[in-house]
Design a protein around this motif. Structure first.
Motif, short mmCIF file in Angstrom:
data_model
loop_
_atom_site.label_atom_id
_atom_site.label_comp_id
_atom_site.label_asym_id
_atom_site.label_seq_id
_atom_site.Cartn_x
_atom_site.Cartn_y
_atom_site.Cartn_z
N ASN A 1 0.82 -1.22 0.00
CA ASN A 1 0.00 0.00 0.00
C ASN A 1 0.85 1.26 0.00
OD1 ASN A 1 -2.29 -1.57 0.03
ND2 ASN A 1 -2.66 -1.36 2.22
N VAL A 2 1.94 1.23 0.78
CA VAL A 2 2.85 2.39 0.83
C VAL A 2 3.46 2.65 -0.55
CG1 VAL A 2 5.04 3.24 1.78
CG2 VAL A 2 3.38 2.15 3.29
N ILE A 3 3.95 1.58 -1.19
CA ILE A 3 4.54 1.71 -2.53
C ILE A 3 3.48 2.16 -3.53
CG2 ILE A 3 5.70 0.47 -4.41
CD1 ILE A 3 6.96 -1.35 -2.27
N SER A 4 2.28 1.63 -3.38
CA SER A 4 1.19 1.99 -4.28
C SER A 4 0.88 3.49 -4.22
CB SER A 4 -0.07 1.19 -3.92
OG SER A 4 -1.15 1.55 -4.74
N ARG A 5 0.89 4.04 -3.00
CA ARG A 5 0.60 5.47 -2.85
C ARG A 5 1.67 6.33 -3.52
NH1 ARG A 5 -1.37 3.73 2.25
NH2 ARG A 5 0.57 4.20 3.36
N ALA A 6 2.90 5.82 -3.54
CA ALA A 6 3.98 6.57 -4.20
C ALA A 6 3.81 6.59 -5.72
CB ALA A 6 5.33 5.95 -3.85
N SER B 1 12.87 4.63 -2.91
CA SER B 1 13.07 5.05 -1.53
C SER B 1 12.01 4.44 -0.61
CB SER B 1 13.02 6.57 -1.45
OG SER B 1 13.19 7.00 -0.11
N MET B 2 10.76 4.41 -1.07
CA MET B 2 9.67 3.82 -0.29
C MET B 2 9.87 2.31 -0.13
SD MET B 2 7.50 6.03 0.83
CE MET B 2 8.95 7.00 1.19
N ALA B 3 10.32 1.67 -1.21
CA ALA B 3 10.56 0.22 -1.16
C ALA B 3 11.61 -0.12 -0.11
CB ALA B 3 10.99 -0.30 -2.54
N ARG B 4 12.67 0.70 -0.05
CA ARG B 4 13.71 0.49 0.97
C ARG B 4 13.13 0.71 2.37
NH1 ARG B 4 17.41 3.15 1.93
NH2 ARG B 4 19.21 1.78 2.23
N ALA B 5 12.29 1.75 2.49
CA ALA B 5 11.75 2.12 3.80
C ALA B 5 10.83 1.04 4.38
CB ALA B 5 11.01 3.46 3.70
N VAL B 6 10.12 0.32 3.50
CA VAL B 6 9.16 -0.68 3.98
C VAL B 6 9.70 -2.11 3.86
CG1 VAL B 6 7.16 0.80 3.52
CG2 VAL B 6 7.93 -0.80 1.75
N TRP B 7 11.01 -2.23 3.68
CA TRP B 7 11.64 -3.56 3.53
C TRP B 7 11.23 -4.52 4.66
CZ3 TRP B 7 15.17 -6.36 6.49
CH2 TRP B 7 15.80 -7.42 5.86
N ASP B 8 11.21 -4.01 5.87
CA ASP B 8 10.88 -4.85 7.03
C ASP B 8 9.45 -5.38 6.98
OD1 ASP B 8 13.27 -4.62 9.09
OD2 ASP B 8 13.00 -2.63 8.25
#
Length: 287
Positions: free
Chosen positions: A8-13, A277-284
């Motif tokens: 969802n985070v990546i989708s919003r980006a 950048s978002m993909a790295r941020a939500v890696w966990d």
């Protein structure tokens, strides 16, 4: 781990992209997060393959195939951590039987294209490496050298053996010489590692090197399988960067589709840095 939240985070980006294009990209990212690595482990009998796997990986191990040792099909084991899977392929060591080595040539040529990497274990006290060198040049060749990570195993058995709870200065010097010898002999792409599972020596460094050697799409799923002591910040940072890069490649690939209009292509390139950048941020969330 909450995969959907990460998606969802990546989708919003990517909200500025046409919905169909965004869905295509997300589908590819989903495939990345579900990637199942396949790692081969080779070495002569007694090299410590099982010990290393048990020390490195946290997953429940189950045999994929129940084949007898005389067949040309190597043993495969599936590791499971939660909903994540990885396969280990137990490859036979060369140099133990001339007749078998000829048979192994065909086996390796069949298996190598399917493997993300191969850990080649060589015992610290093994001096008979002429057959290994020949096999490396004839079978591994230029095509697969990048997939190999040489590991000197059982470093606690290096001369002069003491059976103590730590390596002596003399043993460390002999291991350094062995590392230099393997570099001269095989001229490997990646640095040679040395470990002692019994003494828990060198395994963390080896785990970090393994993550560096893996293809970008495989590093994060392998990190997810590691025992906690080896999921170091450096290892996670390497995997996080790899994941961001693979997501970036997905966007580049979609952007290169021949039917993508130039203005849309420009938008994809404009959001690329943010999405990576978002993909790295939500890696966990994924691993």
């Amino acid at each position: 781990m909450n995969k959907q939240e990460g998606i969802n985070v990546i989708s919003r980006a990517m909200a500025v992209l046409p919905a169909q294009l965004s869905d295509t990209i997300l589908k590819h990212i989903h495939l990345l997060t579900d990637y199942e690595p396949v790692i081969g482990i080779m070495g002569k009998t007694g090299a410590g393959k099982s010990s290393l796997c048990n020390a490195l990986f946290a997953g429940e191990v189950s045999p994929v195939s129940d084949v007898v040792a005389c067949t040309r099909e190597p043993l495969r084991f599936r590791l499971e951590v939660g909903e994540r899977f990885m396969t280990l392929v137990d490859l036979p060591g060369v140099g133990e039987s001339g007749a078998r080595d000829t048979e192994y040539v065909a086996l390796y040529r069949e298996q190598l294209p399917r493997l993300d990497m191969v850990l080649w274990l060589i015992k610290a006290d093994d001096r008979a490496l002429a057959v290994d060198e020949h096999f490396y040049r004839q079978v591994i060749g230029e095509a697969y050298r990048h997939k190999l990570l040489f590991v000197i195993s059982q470093s606690d058995k290096a001369e002069p053996g003491s059976g103590g709870d730590k390596l002596s200065t003399e043993q460390k010097q002999n291991i350094s010489r062995k590392i230099c010898m393997l570099h001269e002999l095989f001229q490997p792409v990646h640095p040679v590692c040395a470990i002692s599972v019994r003494l828990q020596w060198g395994v963390r460094v080896m785990a970090e090197q393994m993550i560096k050697c893996l293809p970008r799409e495989a590093s994060s799923p392998v990190v997810a399988q590691l025992q906690c002591p080896f999921r170091t910040e450096q290892v996670k940072e390497l995997a996080r960067d790899d994941f961001g890069e693979t997501v970036g490649v997905v966007l580049d690939t979609v952007s290169a589709f021949p039917l993508i209009p130039a203005p849309v292509r420009a938008i994809i390139q404009a959001v690329r840095t943010t999405v990576v950048s978002m993909a790295r941020a939500v890696w966990d969330f994924f691993f």
